[in-house]
Motif scaffolding. Structure first.
Motif, PDB file in Angstrom:
ATOM      1  N   ILE A 178     -18.057  55.546 -43.517  1.00 19.86           N
ATOM      2  CA  ILE A 178     -18.394  55.613 -44.937  1.00 19.86           C
ATOM      3  C   ILE A 178     -19.604  56.520 -45.101  1.00 19.86           C
ATOM      4  O   ILE A 178     -20.615  56.363 -44.409  1.00 19.86           O
ATOM      5  N   GLU A 179     -19.470  57.471 -46.012  1.00 23.06           N
ATOM      6  CA  GLU A 179     -20.553  58.426 -46.248  1.00 23.06           C
ATOM      7  C   GLU A 179     -21.282  58.051 -47.529  1.00 23.06           C
ATOM      8  O   GLU A 179     -20.664  57.925 -48.597  1.00 23.06           O
ATOM      9  N   CYS A 180     -22.596  57.877 -47.424  1.00 19.88           N
ATOM     10  CA  CYS A 180     -23.396  57.556 -48.608  1.00 19.88           C
ATOM     11  C   CYS A 180     -23.456  58.783 -49.522  1.00 19.88           C
ATOM     12  O   CYS A 180     -23.628  59.907 -49.053  1.00 19.88           O
ATOM     13  N   PRO A 181     -23.299  58.584 -50.837  1.00 16.72           N
ATOM     14  CA  PRO A 181     -23.248  59.746 -51.731  1.00 16.72           C
ATOM     15  C   PRO A 181     -24.602  60.415 -51.956  1.00 16.72           C
ATOM     16  O   PRO A 181     -24.666  61.527 -52.462  1.00 16.72           O
ATOM     17  N   TYR A 182     -25.699  59.750 -51.554  1.00 17.63           N
ATOM     18  CA  TYR A 182     -27.026  60.284 -51.900  1.00 17.63           C
ATOM     19  C   TYR A 182     -27.475  61.368 -50.909  1.00 17.63           C
ATOM     20  O   TYR A 182     -27.755  62.496 -51.301  1.00 17.63           O
ATOM     21  N   HIS A 183     -27.527  61.037 -49.602  1.00 17.73           N
ATOM     22  CA  HIS A 183     -27.953  62.032 -48.616  1.00 17.73           C
ATOM     23  C   HIS A 183     -26.955  62.184 -47.471  1.00 17.73           C
ATOM     24  O   HIS A 183     -27.273  62.754 -46.433  1.00 17.73           O
ATOM     25  N   GLY A 184     -25.782  61.586 -47.647  1.00 17.39           N
ATOM     26  CA  GLY A 184     -24.703  61.824 -46.690  1.00 17.39           C
ATOM     27  C   GLY A 184     -24.789  61.069 -45.371  1.00 17.39           C
ATOM     28  O   GLY A 184     -24.052  61.387 -44.428  1.00 17.39           O
ATOM     29  N   TRP A 185     -25.684  60.087 -45.257  1.00 20.15           N
ATOM     30  CA  TRP A 185     -25.699  59.300 -44.019  1.00 20.15           C
ATOM     31  C   TRP A 185     -24.342  58.644 -43.875  1.00 20.15           C
ATOM     32  O   TRP A 185     -23.738  58.206 -44.861  1.00 20.15           O
ATOM     33  N   ARG A 186     -23.864  58.559 -42.628  1.00 23.35           N
ATOM     34  CA  ARG A 186     -22.534  57.957 -42.410  1.00 23.35           C
ATOM     35  C   ARG A 186     -22.635  56.717 -41.522  1.00 23.35           C
ATOM     36  O   ARG A 186     -23.421  56.674 -40.578  1.00 23.35           O
ATOM     37  N   PHE A 187     -21.808  55.743 -41.868  1.00 25.10           N
ATOM     38  CA  PHE A 187     -21.810  54.459 -41.165  1.00 25.10           C
ATOM     39  C   PHE A 187     -20.415  54.135 -40.668  1.00 25.10           C
ATOM     40  O   PHE A 187     -19.426  54.337 -41.385  1.00 25.10           O
ATOM     41  N   GLY A 188     -20.345  53.610 -39.433  1.00 20.39           N
ATOM     42  CA  GLY A 188     -19.053  53.252 -38.847  1.00 20.39           C
ATOM     43  C   GLY A 188     -18.683  51.817 -39.163  1.00 20.39           C
ATOM     44  O   GLY A 188     -19.491  51.058 -39.729  1.00 20.39           O
ATOM     45  N   PRO A 189     -17.479  51.390 -38.781  1.00 15.89           N
ATOM     46  CA  PRO A 189     -17.042  50.017 -39.018  1.00 15.89           C
ATOM     47  C   PRO A 189     -17.940  48.977 -38.343  1.00 15.89           C
ATOM     48  O   PRO A 189     -17.939  47.810 -38.740  1.00 15.89           O
ATOM     49  N   ASP A 190     -18.713  49.387 -37.331  1.00 13.85           N
ATOM     50  CA  ASP A 190     -19.635  48.445 -36.669  1.00 13.85           C
ATOM     51  C   ASP A 190     -20.967  48.342 -37.401  1.00 13.85           C
ATOM     52  O   ASP A 190     -21.851  47.608 -36.986  1.00 13.85           O
ATOM     53  N   GLY A 191     -21.137  49.114 -38.475  1.00 20.18           N
ATOM     54  CA  GLY A 191     -22.368  49.051 -39.254  1.00 20.18           C
ATOM     55  C   GLY A 191     -23.451  50.007 -38.779  1.00 20.18           C
ATOM     56  O   GLY A 191     -24.475  50.170 -39.440  1.00 20.18           O
ATOM     57  N   ALA A 192     -23.258  50.658 -37.615  1.00 22.04           N
ATOM     58  CA  ALA A 192     -24.291  51.566 -37.100  1.00 22.04           C
ATOM     59  C   ALA A 192     -24.210  52.907 -37.817  1.00 22.04           C
ATOM     60  O   ALA A 192     -23.123  53.375 -38.176  1.00 22.04           O
ATOM     61  N   CYS A 193     -25.393  53.515 -37.997  1.00 19.23           N
ATOM     62  CA  CYS A 193     -25.449  54.845 -38.591  1.00 19.23           C
ATOM     63  C   CYS A 193     -24.946  55.855 -37.564  1.00 19.23           C
ATOM     64  O   CYS A 193     -25.311  55.795 -36.389  1.00 19.23           O
ATOM     65  N   LYS A 194     -24.078  56.738 -38.003  1.00 16.67           N
ATOM     66  CA  LYS A 194     -23.476  57.715 -37.087  1.00 16.67           C
ATOM     67  C   LYS A 194     -24.031  59.113 -37.298  1.00 16.67           C
ATOM     68  O   LYS A 194     -23.916  59.958 -36.429  1.00 16.67           O
ATOM     69  N   ALA A 195     -24.590  59.379 -38.454  1.00 11.55           N
ATOM     70  CA  ALA A 195     -25.082  60.729 -38.726  1.00 11.55           C
ATOM     71  C   ALA A 195     -26.079  60.728 -39.870  1.00 11.55           C
ATOM     72  O   ALA A 195     -25.913  60.003 -40.854  1.00 11.55           O
ATOM     73  N   ILE A 196     -27.127  61.548 -39.693  1.00 16.05           N
ATOM     74  CA  ILE A 196     -28.069  61.849 -40.770  1.00 16.05           C
ATOM     75  C   ILE A 196     -28.066  63.371 -40.911  1.00 16.05           C
ATOM     76  O   ILE A 196     -28.672  64.081 -40.109  1.00 16.05           O
ATOM     77  N   PRO A 197     -27.329  63.893 -41.856  1.00 11.85           N
ATOM     78  CA  PRO A 197     -27.110  65.348 -41.915  1.00 11.85           C
ATOM     79  C   PRO A 197     -28.378  66.178 -42.097  1.00 11.85           C
ATOM     80  O   PRO A 197     -28.383  67.362 -41.743  1.00 11.85           O
TER      81      PRO A 197
END
Ligand code: FES
Ligand SMILES: [Fe+2]
Length: 361
Positions: free
Chosen positions: A77-96
């Motif tokens: 899931i990609e947050c619409p504000y700064h694009g951080w992405r989270f996986g099904p395990d809840g961990a952050c996968k990317a900070i663009p």
């Protein structure tokens, strides 16, 4: 305070389509449910840990899709504000926004994950203990499983009706198990009238996380049962936190299973979902008639709760009498035992003892 470390009914599985997200407040917490294109369901707290934007307002990026130059090995899931992405395990996968050389262990940033189960057309959610601090670890796996409807195998509900009651979950639950209100609140042509009231005697015993009204022939003054024909037995069980399952067996003709689930949305609103499964062909034909009946039945309870709310504003002391309110007493005892087991980390012991209850309805 709501019960924790327990499965709540979340929503009908049919409501969450592949590739979709759905926001829902449960027990006062914002939750985003997501279903991958492959069909897997997961649930996270619906608040980006960066600046609190609901993740459900972003987008669900599918497994195999390319996002920001990366091919994803899982849905995110990609947050619409700064694009951080989270996986099904809840961990952050990317900070663009990070550039080369900016060392940051993004995987340490987490959003709470809620274990979910999809079975028999229902999505259940496990509500772990409340925590105010940052989430550092994944939620541990639940120590038990959500309820399985008897006799219907992997069938989906044939009929689902839902309603939001403007009350605390306890009032909705005890209304559900209250045998004395039927002739007054459900005074419809399809149900019963107070003129047909008679004394009843029902045997109960403890059952998993609750209690069961042992198999018996259903009330003879109820028209719903008449539709199903003769030779019926019904068994009604209740389990924490607010799940009632009625299993009606019509001999070799088949079964009807009614699931009533009561889930707190907030302190003052509660969702009641009534689902029916059946293996009796006659009900397929009667479904168009059944739906308005189920809806009006739920609405009768909801309307009473709204009237009751006017009185509860004055915070009166309430009564539970014998024997018609004994099931409500058991509910409160079960809740206390569940909370105590959670606090002391001891095994839950069911406080209900076998009993025969008598009332007029
Ligand atoms: S608020 Fe979600 S990425 Fe910034
Ligand atoms: Fe009712």
């Amino acid at each position: 305070m709501f019960l924790r470390n327990i499965w709540y009914y979340a929503l009908p599985a049919s409501e969450l389509k592949p590739g979709q997200m759905l926001h829902k407040v449960l027990l006062g917490e914002p939750v985003v449910f997501a279903r991958s294109k492959e069909g897997e369901v997961f649930a996270l707290r619906d608040l980006c840990p960066h600046r609190g934007v609901p993740l459900s307002s972003g987008r669900l990026c599918g497994k195999g899709s390319t996002v920001d130059g990366n091919t994803l090995s899982e849905p995110q899931i990609e947050c619409p504000y700064h694009g951080w992405r989270f996986g099904p395990d809840g961990a952050c996968k990317a900070i663009p926004s990070l550039v080369d050389g900016q060392q940051m262990d993004v995987g340490r940033i987490r959003v709470r994950r809620y274990p979910v189960r999809e079975q028999q057309g229902n999505i259940w959610i496990w509500m772990p203990p409340v925590s105010d601090g940052p989430v550092l670890e994944d939620t541990p796996e639940p120590d038990h499983e959500p309820p399985v409807m008897p006799a219907v195998e992997s069938r989906q509900p044939a009929l689902i009706e839902r309603m939001i009651f403007d009350c605390h979950v306890d009032h909705a639950v005890i209304g559900l198990m209250d045998p004395a209100h039927g002739p007054y609140v459900h005074r419809s042509v399809f149900w019963r009238s107070e003129k047909s009231m008679y004394a009843k005697e029902k045997a109960f015993g403890p059952s998993e996380m609750g209690f069961t009204m042992l198999p018996h022939a259903p009330s003879k003054n109820s028209r719903f049962y008449k539709i199903l024909g003769g030779g019926l037995t019904t068994e009604i069980s209740f389990r924490l936190p607010g799940v009632r399952v009625e299993h009606i067996t019509a001999g070799s003709r088949g079964s009807v299973v009614g699931l009533t689930s009561v889930t707190p949305l907030t302190e003052t609103s509660t969702e009641v979902t009534q689902s029916f499964y059946w293996t009796l062909p006659v009900l397929g034909a009667l479904k168009p008639l059944l739906r308005p009946f189920v809806r009006s039945f739920l609405k009768q309870d909801g309307d009473m709760v709204n009237i009751q709310k006017e009185g509860l504003k004055f915070d009166p002391r309430l009564m539970l009498i014998n024997d018609s309110d004994v099931q409500a007493k058991w509910y409160f005892r079960l809740k206390d035992a569940w909370k105590e087991a959670g606090e002391t980390r001891a095994a839950f012991t069911n406080p209900v003892k076998p009993a025969t209850l008598r009332w007029r309805s």
